[in-house]
Design a protein around this motif. Structure first.
Motif, mmCIF file in Angstrom:
data_model
loop_
_atom_site.group_PDB
_atom_site.id
_atom_site.type_symbol
_atom_site.label_atom_id
_atom_site.label_comp_id
_atom_site.label_asym_id
_atom_site.label_seq_id
_atom_site.Cartn_x
_atom_site.Cartn_y
_atom_site.Cartn_z
ATOM 1 N N ASP A 224 1.049 4.107 -2.964
ATOM 2 C CA ASP A 224 0.555 5.702 -2.687
ATOM 3 C C ASP A 224 1.912 6.411 -3.283
ATOM 4 O O ASP A 224 1.665 7.362 -3.920
ATOM 5 N N SER B 175 2.032 6.476 -7.270
ATOM 6 C CA SER B 175 0.848 6.992 -8.006
ATOM 7 C C SER B 175 1.104 8.134 -8.549
ATOM 8 O O SER B 175 0.590 8.208 -9.920
ATOM 9 N N LYS C 117 0.921 -1.339 0.090
ATOM 10 C CA LYS C 117 -0.127 0.052 0.241
ATOM 11 C C LYS C 117 1.044 1.324 0.009
ATOM 12 O O LYS C 117 0.587 2.260 -0.623
ATOM 13 N N GLN C 118 1.749 1.175 0.707
ATOM 14 C CA GLN C 118 2.838 2.264 0.889
ATOM 15 C C GLN C 118 3.474 2.523 -0.525
ATOM 16 O O GLN C 118 3.619 3.690 -0.778
#
Length: 321
Positions: free
Chosen positions: A204, A207, A200-201
């Protein structure tokens, strides 16, 4: 002094024999470092993990040393990608008992996730590669001779496949060391939780640069690019041991300008002057991607460090100023 040396030699011989029979002294041996990262997380506090390839070596052309053969013979478990990646492992692993090695690319859970090699991935490399193939047939044939078969075998760059690898290593070690099941279970649980957090990190972090185009020197990053939606415009070569030909380089240079590429990525093991030559005068930045985690020590968090470091290498070049 002689007595001490004799004692040490005898001890070493006993240790070698014991390594083949006493589970507590067994090692997990992996072909390459990223697999060592995964294995060391699962085996943490249970048994030692060792890696055959030293930093700076390439799985594309590695030759086993006598010490490697001994390490493999005395290991309790060997973890590798498979014969299409580490051809040098095929013969010695064939001599191992079938239940003492895991070829990750052959696992039933992994097979459906394998990406096609070369140009058959989600990115449009066709223009560069087809032009290069037409004008530079000899180089293309050289690449084909060294291709990893039908599929992209850089599977350790897929968090999804690496999770399956961790499960496979865990299951095999539980078979081999049932008394350590509780610790192995806890290690797997921690690995999966940390991997989800790291994934997830990284998503992010990457992105904001997803739409920025770039070229890589070595066609190795398809799984990572697919996971995080990155915009690879193409690659210089399939096998980093083979320098791309003049016509291919000309076509890549044209693509750099036409496609408004932001970066060209080299690698620590392969820093060919051709990368700098192609990028010179285009305004395209040169970055470095390390697909093998050189400099990262084995440990329970090393795979997360590896993915995070790779993510930082992408963003530091793609973001620029």
């Amino acid at each position: 002094m002689l007595h001490k040396k004799t004692f040490l030699c005898a001890g070493f011989t006993v240790a070698l024999w014991a390594g083949t029979t006493v589970v507590a002294q067994a090692d997990v041996v992996t072909s390459i470092k990223p697999l060592g990262f995964i294995a060391s997380a699962i085996a943490d506090g249970v048994t030692k993990t060792e890696v055959l390839l030293p930093d700076g070596a390439s799985a594309h052309d590695y030759a086993l040393k006598p010490g490697d053969i001994i390490k493999l013979k005395n290991s309790d478990l060997v973890v590798w990608v498979g014969p299409d990646m580490e051809a040098f492992m095929q013969k010695p692993v064939a001599q191992q008992a079938g239940d003492k090695n895991i070829a990750l690319s052959t696992l039933a859970a992994v097979k459906p996730l394998l990406m096609k090699g070369g140009d058959d991935d989600d990115h449009d490399h066709e223009h560069v590669q087809s032009d290069a193939a037409h004008h530079d047939k000899q180089d293309e044939n050289s690449d084909d001779d060294h291709h990893h078969g039908e599929y992209n075998m850089h599977i350790w760059l897929s968090p999804e496949i690496s999770k399956l690898a961790a499960v496979a290593i865990h299951d095999k070690l539980v078979e081999l060391m049932p008394k350590n099941k509780a610790k192995l279970d806890a290690n797997l649980q921690q690995f999966e939780a940390e991997l989800a957090r790291t994934d997830k990190q990284i998503a992010d972090e990457l992105s904001p640069v997803k739409t920025k185009g770039y070229f890589v020197f070595h066609d190795a990053y398809g799984y990572f690019e697919k996971q995080y939606g990155l915009t690879s415009l193409g690659h210089f070569t399939v096998n980093p041991e083979i320098q791309p030909g003049a016509q291919r380089l000309h076509n890549i240079r044209t693509e750099l300008v036409e496609q408004k590429a932001v970066c060209v990525f080299a690698e620590p093991q392969f820093r060919p002057a051709v990368v700098e030559a192609v990028a010179r005068g285009t305004g395209v930045r040169i970055g470095t991607l390390d697909p093998l985690g050189s400099g990262i020590a084995l440990g329970k968090d090393s795979y997360m460090q590896f993915l995070t470091h790779l993510s930082h290498q992408y963003t530091s070049c793609l973001e620029g100023d």
